[in-house]
Write an enzyme that holds these catalytic residues in place. Structure first.
Site, PDB file in Angstrom:
ATOM      1  N   HIS A   1       8.390 -14.289  13.435  1.00  0.00           N
ATOM      2  CA  HIS A   1       8.592 -15.718  13.177  1.00  0.00           C
ATOM      3  C   HIS A   1       9.310 -16.342  14.368  1.00  0.00           C
ATOM      4  O   HIS A   1      10.471 -16.006  14.624  1.00  0.00           O
ATOM      5  CB  HIS A   1       9.417 -15.917  11.900  1.00  0.00           C
ATOM      6  CG  HIS A   1       8.748 -15.386  10.669  1.00  0.00           C
ATOM      7  ND1 HIS A   1       8.745 -14.046  10.343  1.00  0.00           N
ATOM      8  CD2 HIS A   1       8.049 -16.016   9.694  1.00  0.00           C
ATOM      9  CE1 HIS A   1       8.063 -13.878   9.221  1.00  0.00           C
ATOM     10  NE2 HIS A   1       7.630 -15.048   8.799  1.00  0.00           N
TER      11      HIS A   1
ATOM     12  N   ASP B   1       4.808 -16.781  12.854  1.00  0.00           N
ATOM     13  CA  ASP B   1       4.621 -17.715  11.744  1.00  0.00           C
ATOM     14  C   ASP B   1       5.698 -18.792  11.712  1.00  0.00           C
ATOM     15  O   ASP B   1       6.786 -18.636  12.270  1.00  0.00           O
ATOM     16  CB  ASP B   1       4.694 -16.957  10.408  1.00  0.00           C
ATOM     17  CG  ASP B   1       3.453 -16.137  10.156  1.00  0.00           C
ATOM     18  OD1 ASP B   1       2.652 -15.964  11.103  1.00  0.00           O
ATOM     19  OD2 ASP B   1       3.290 -15.661   9.022  1.00  0.00           O
TER      20      ASP B   1
END
Ligand code: NI
Length: 443
Positions: free
Chosen positions: A308, A166
């Site tokens: 991430h 992400d």
């Protein structure tokens, strides 16, 4: 006119005549060649064919039999070794072996290639040259295992995991993509628009590597706090940036903070994805801790992992995790590939994982097993076990994975079949404010 000029004129005239003569000769020669070609092609070859018992114009009949419904099914090729007539004439129907491997000749002289084929009740996989394949073979979205003798082994199931990243792309994303490429692995990237604009080469390369483009909105706002129109714009703006960067929009969405509702999903019109294993990398910012969190987590077949790629430690951890998972036999796929492999046709709904237990609970939108009353009627043909998603419940139960019985219990109350269940799971397992940190760090 003096003598010199006269001689010069004569010389020129002679040259002209010579050129004319050669031109005429060349024309004759060309005409002769044309006549020869006509005679050979139009008369001699047809006669030769007629004498040889062939129709003129006939070519070698490479009638590759079209596969019927199943695109993975083998096709029949003309006789193998056709050029070597003496060898071919000795060949009989059945199994043959040469220095390249084993192949199967049919009674009609054809042989199987490029797909799956049942022979005497056993399923084999033939490569494009007609030889049987062994070990793991990728067919569509699935990997199938073939024993050393080429027989399909339905007991061997390659576990699949979807890595998702992400908030990127970021400055470490290319390093991560290098690692994915080296390991022949795919991942899904839920990206925010401004970072797509900042790193436009990243989505381009993701597509080249078979990774999936995910949308994580433009501003990383909590979508439920916005009007529907504003929420949709958050997604379309990032899609526009993706199209600008790589020519394609996202196929899947992850809502910031895992915060969404069905109205938002319907308005956006794409599948939303949560996760079943949070690396907590946004909290740790430590490659060892990230690594441990994942490798000690629930890595059941069908898991979706959250990381991430804007954090360097997360990418460093991934550089260890990816090859290790591959070495452990996992196939690393995108979320859409995972869904397809599990027989799920993605809907405008939310997905958290594709564990057997979750699929069996009936809560996964678009799972083909949901509509099937009873698939336990096993007819014993290996065809069924293979064909893309149809090995739904019966196979999943019988293969007795450890996590199944546990999972069933924890999911037994979630059988009302709505996407809300997976939503609340995801939300509970998530501390919203921290993602905000993670994002603002990267932003
Ligand atoms: Ni985020």
């Amino acid at each position: 006119m003096d003598k010199k000029a006269y001689r010069e004129r004569m010389r020129r005239k002679k040259r002209q005549m010579m050129i004319r003569r050669y031109t005429r000769l060349a024309a004759y020669a060309a005409a002769l060649v044309l006549v020869c070609v006509f005679v050979v092609r139009g008369i001699i070859i047809p006669i030769a064919h007629w004498v040889g018992g062939k129709e003129p114009g006939e070519t070698v009949p490479v009638q590759a039999q079209t596969a019927e419904a199943d695109p993975d099914a083998a096709i029949r090729q003309p006789l193998k070794g056709q050029g070597d007539l003496s060898k071919a004439s000795e060949m009989t129907a059945g199994w043959h072996e040469d220095e390249n491997g084993r192949w199967y000749q049919n009674a009609d002289g054809t042989y199987f290639s490029s797909g799956l084929q049942d022979i005497d009740g056993v399923t084999y996989c033939f490569d494009d040259n007609g030889y049987i394949q062994t070990g793991w073979v990728t067919k569509g979205v699935k990997d199938l295992y073939f024993n050393d003798d080429g027989s399909y082994n339905p007991e061997m199931k390659r576990k699949m995991i979807a890595l998702t990243y992400d908030d990127g792309p970021g400055e470490y994303t290319q390093t991560l993509l290098d690692c994915l490429e080296e390991n022949n692995a795919h991942a899904t990237f839920f990206m925010v628009g401004p970072n797509v604009q900042a790193y436009p080469d990243a989505p381009k390369r993701m597509l080249e590597l078979g990774c999936e483009l995910g949308n994580h909105t433009w501003d990383h706002y909590q979508l439920t706090t916005l009007t529907l129109d504003a929420a949709v714009k958050e997604v379309t703006d990032t899609d526009d940036a993706l199209i600008e960067a790589c020519g394609q929009a996202s196929t899947v969405v992850r809502a910031p903070y895992g915060d969404y509702n069905q109205s938002i999903i319907d308005a956006v019109g794409k599948p939303f994805f949560m996760w079943s294993l949070d690396s907590l990398d946004w909290q740790y910012k430590d490659a060892d801790l990230d690594y441990n969190e994942i490798m000690n987590g629930d890595l059941s077949d069908g898991t979706i992992i959250l990381m991430h790629d804007i954090h360097e430690p997360s990418v460093q951890a991934s550089l260890r995790i990816i090859p290790e998972l591959v070495a452990q036999g996992y196939k690393l796929v995108t979320v859409s590939e995972l869904a397809a492999a599990k027989g799920v046709t993605l809907q405008n709904a939310s997905y958290t994982d594709f564990w057997d237990s979750t699929l069996a609970s009936g809560s996964v939108a678009g799972y083909e097993g949901n509509t099937t009353e009873d698939t336990s009627g096993e007819d014993g043909t290996s065809e069924d076990g293979i064909s893309d998603g149809s090995d739904s419940e019966s196979d999943d139960y019988s293969d007795g994975t450890d996590d199944y019985s546990d999972g069933e219990d924890s999911y037994s109350d979630g059988s009302d079949g709505s996407g809300e269940d997976s939503y609340s799971d995801g939300e509970d397992g998530y501390s919203d404010s921290s993602d905000s940190e993670s994002y603002s760090d990267g932003g």
